[in-house]
Design a protein around this motif. Structure first.
Motif, PDB file in Angstrom:
ATOM      1  N   THR A 181     -40.435 -35.113 -13.715  1.00  0.00           N
ATOM      2  CA  THR A 181     -41.530 -35.234 -14.673  1.00  0.00           C
ATOM      3  C   THR A 181     -41.012 -35.529 -16.074  1.00  0.00           C
ATOM      4  N   ASP A 182     -41.837 -36.203 -16.840  1.00  0.00           N
ATOM      5  CA  ASP A 182     -41.521 -36.401 -18.253  1.00  0.00           C
ATOM      6  C   ASP A 182     -42.146 -35.296 -19.097  1.00  0.00           C
ATOM      7  N   GLY A 183     -42.749 -34.334 -18.435  1.00  0.00           N
ATOM      8  CA  GLY A 183     -43.404 -33.227 -19.124  1.00  0.00           C
ATOM      9  C   GLY A 183     -44.898 -33.435 -19.269  1.00  0.00           C
ATOM     10  N   ASP A 184     -45.328 -34.685 -19.137  1.00  0.00           N
ATOM     11  CA  ASP A 184     -46.747 -35.001 -19.243  1.00  0.00           C
ATOM     12  C   ASP A 184     -47.339 -35.504 -17.929  1.00  0.00           C
ATOM     13  N   HIS A 185     -46.530 -36.160 -17.108  1.00  0.00           N
ATOM     14  CA  HIS A 185     -47.013 -36.781 -15.865  1.00  0.00           C
ATOM     15  C   HIS A 185     -46.108 -36.398 -14.711  1.00  0.00           C
ATOM     16  N   PRO A 186     -46.330 -35.343 -13.991  1.00  0.00           N
ATOM     17  CA  PRO A 186     -47.342 -34.321 -14.226  1.00  0.00           C
ATOM     18  C   PRO A 186     -46.899 -33.358 -15.318  1.00  0.00           C
ATOM     19  N   PRO A 187     -47.841 -32.588 -15.849  1.00  0.00           N
ATOM     20  CA  PRO A 187     -47.458 -31.562 -16.821  1.00  0.00           C
ATOM     21  C   PRO A 187     -46.443 -30.598 -16.191  1.00  0.00           C
ATOM     22  N   MET A 188     -45.572 -30.046 -17.012  1.00  0.00           N
ATOM     23  CA  MET A 188     -44.503 -29.190 -16.500  1.00  0.00           C
ATOM     24  C   MET A 188     -45.054 -28.005 -15.712  1.00  0.00           C
ATOM     25  N   ALA A 189     -46.175 -27.440 -16.127  1.00  0.00           N
ATOM     26  CA  ALA A 189     -46.751 -26.311 -15.384  1.00  0.00           C
ATOM     27  C   ALA A 189     -47.135 -26.731 -13.963  1.00  0.00           C
ATOM     28  N   ILE A 190     -47.692 -27.920 -13.822  1.00  0.00           N
ATOM     29  CA  ILE A 190     -48.047 -28.438 -12.496  1.00  0.00           C
ATOM     30  C   ILE A 190     -46.784 -28.720 -11.698  1.00  0.00           C
ATOM     31  N   ALA A 191     -45.761 -29.270 -12.341  1.00  0.00           N
ATOM     32  CA  ALA A 191     -44.510 -29.576 -11.656  1.00  0.00           C
ATOM     33  C   ALA A 191     -43.835 -28.309 -11.135  1.00  0.00           C
ATOM     34  N   ILE A 192     -43.838 -27.269 -11.930  1.00  0.00           N
ATOM     35  CA  ILE A 192     -43.246 -25.999 -11.492  1.00  0.00           C
ATOM     36  C   ILE A 192     -44.079 -25.397 -10.366  1.00  0.00           C
ATOM     37  N   GLY A 193     -45.405 -25.476 -10.486  1.00  0.00           N
ATOM     38  CA  GLY A 193     -46.272 -24.995  -9.400  1.00  0.00           C
ATOM     39  C   GLY A 193     -46.024 -25.759  -8.108  1.00  0.00           C
ATOM     40  N   ALA A 194     -45.845 -27.070  -8.221  1.00  0.00           N
ATOM     41  CA  ALA A 194     -45.557 -27.888  -7.039  1.00  0.00           C
ATOM     42  C   ALA A 194     -44.222 -27.483  -6.429  1.00  0.00           C
ATOM     43  N   SER A 195     -43.259 -27.159  -7.261  1.00  0.00           N
ATOM     44  CA  SER A 195     -41.947 -26.744  -6.777  1.00  0.00           C
ATOM     45  C   SER A 195     -42.028 -25.421  -6.009  1.00  0.00           C
ATOM     46  N   VAL A 196     -42.799 -24.489  -6.529  1.00  0.00           N
ATOM     47  CA  VAL A 196     -42.990 -23.200  -5.838  1.00  0.00           C
ATOM     48  C   VAL A 196     -43.695 -23.418  -4.503  1.00  0.00           C
ATOM     49  N   VAL A 197     -44.737 -24.244  -4.511  1.00  0.00           N
ATOM     50  CA  VAL A 197     -45.446 -24.561  -3.268  1.00  0.00           C
ATOM     51  C   VAL A 197     -44.494 -25.234  -2.280  1.00  0.00           C
ATOM     52  N   GLY A 198     -43.635 -26.103  -2.778  1.00  0.00           N
ATOM     53  CA  GLY A 198     -42.662 -26.775  -1.924  1.00  0.00           C
ATOM     54  C   GLY A 198     -41.685 -25.805  -1.290  1.00  0.00           C
ATOM     55  N   LEU A 210     -53.050 -30.871  -5.918  1.00  0.00           N
ATOM     56  CA  LEU A 210     -52.431 -30.906  -7.247  1.00  0.00           C
ATOM     57  C   LEU A 210     -52.206 -32.342  -7.713  1.00  0.00           C
ATOM     58  N   ALA A 211     -52.144 -33.283  -6.779  1.00  0.00           N
ATOM     59  CA  ALA A 211     -51.911 -34.684  -7.127  1.00  0.00           C
ATOM     60  C   ALA A 211     -53.194 -35.445  -7.450  1.00  0.00           C
ATOM     61  N   VAL A 212     -54.328 -34.916  -7.082  1.00  0.00           N
ATOM     62  CA  VAL A 212     -55.601 -35.627  -7.238  1.00  0.00           C
ATOM     63  C   VAL A 212     -55.910 -36.007  -8.694  1.00  0.00           C
ATOM     64  N   PRO A 213     -55.633 -35.175  -9.693  1.00  0.00           N
ATOM     65  CA  PRO A 213     -55.940 -35.581 -11.069  1.00  0.00           C
ATOM     66  C   PRO A 213     -55.254 -36.886 -11.493  1.00  0.00           C
ATOM     67  N   ALA A 214     -54.148 -37.237 -10.856  1.00  0.00           N
ATOM     68  CA  ALA A 214     -53.459 -38.492 -11.195  1.00  0.00           C
ATOM     69  C   ALA A 214     -54.352 -39.708 -10.969  1.00  0.00           C
ATOM     70  N   PHE A 215     -55.307 -39.602 -10.052  1.00  0.00           N
ATOM     71  CA  PHE A 215     -56.189 -40.727  -9.750  1.00  0.00           C
ATOM     72  C   PHE A 215     -57.288 -40.910 -10.800  1.00  0.00           C
ATOM     73  N   PHE A 216     -57.536 -39.885 -11.605  1.00  0.00           N
ATOM     74  CA  PHE A 216     -58.661 -39.917 -12.532  1.00  0.00           C
ATOM     75  C   PHE A 216     -58.255 -39.956 -14.002  1.00  0.00           C
ATOM     76  N   ALA A 217     -57.035 -39.565 -14.312  1.00  0.00           N
ATOM     77  CA  ALA A 217     -56.573 -39.590 -15.700  1.00  0.00           C
ATOM     78  C   ALA A 217     -56.182 -41.021 -16.078  1.00  0.00           C
ATOM     79  N   SER A 218     -56.534 -41.424 -17.265  1.00  0.00           N
ATOM     80  CA  SER A 218     -56.314 -42.815 -17.667  1.00  0.00           C
ATOM     81  C   SER A 218     -54.883 -43.103 -18.105  1.00  0.00           C
ATOM     82  N   ASP A 219     -54.140 -42.102 -18.530  1.00  0.00           N
ATOM     83  CA  ASP A 219     -52.809 -42.351 -19.085  1.00  0.00           C
ATOM     84  C   ASP A 219     -51.673 -42.145 -18.088  1.00  0.00           C
ATOM     85  N   VAL A 220     -51.984 -42.003 -16.802  1.00  0.00           N
ATOM     86  CA  VAL A 220     -50.950 -41.767 -15.794  1.00  0.00           C
ATOM     87  C   VAL A 220     -50.313 -43.107 -15.408  1.00  0.00           C
ATOM     88  N   PRO A 221     -48.978 -43.175 -15.425  1.00  0.00           N
ATOM     89  CA  PRO A 221     -48.306 -44.422 -15.050  1.00  0.00           C
ATOM     90  C   PRO A 221     -48.627 -44.823 -13.602  1.00  0.00           C
TER      91      PRO A 221
END
Length: 113
Positions: A22-39, A70-81
């Motif tokens: 992550t770059d810290g914004d895509h996904p936000p670091m909190a989401i990235a850490i949550g994804a890591s724990v889930v993983g 957790l990945a679904v917001p990427a489809f709706f946010a306008s600034d996601v690469p």
């Protein structure tokens, strides 16, 4: 079932590396850490299920579906690469395939009893 467990295991490993990608914004670091724990939790459940403990299948499916959500917001946010949206799409699709594969009953050999 083994194909599904391998696929869910690979997705779990990918989740472990999310904070490093992550770059810290895509996904936000909190989401990235949550994804890591889930993983990590998912990976443990994949191993337990692989060893024949069927009770681990329900929490494994729940965690993998939560990871996909957790990945679904990427489809709706306008600034996601675009690459992040594509990765999210592949992850969600692979999760659906993996869940279906672990839930699909084993095929019986013709004439076997």
């Amino acid at each position: 079932m083994k194909f599904g467990l391998v696929l869910l295991g690979l997705l779990s490993v990918a989740d472990l590396f999310t904070p490093l990608l992550t770059d810290g914004d895509h996904p936000p670091m909190a989401i990235a850490i949550g994804a890591s724990v889930v993983g990590l939790l998912s990976l443990v459940l994949v191993v337990v299920t692989w060893r024949g403990k069927r009770w681990a299948l329900a929490p494994l499916i729940t965690l993998r579906l939560a990871s996909a959500l957790l990945a679904v917001p990427a489809f709706f946010a306008s600034d996601v690469p675009a690459a992040a949206v594509a990765a999210a799409g592949v992850g969600v699709a692979a999760t659906v395939v993996g869940v279906i594969a672990v839930l699909r009953p084993k095929r019986q050999l013709a004439g076997a009893r």
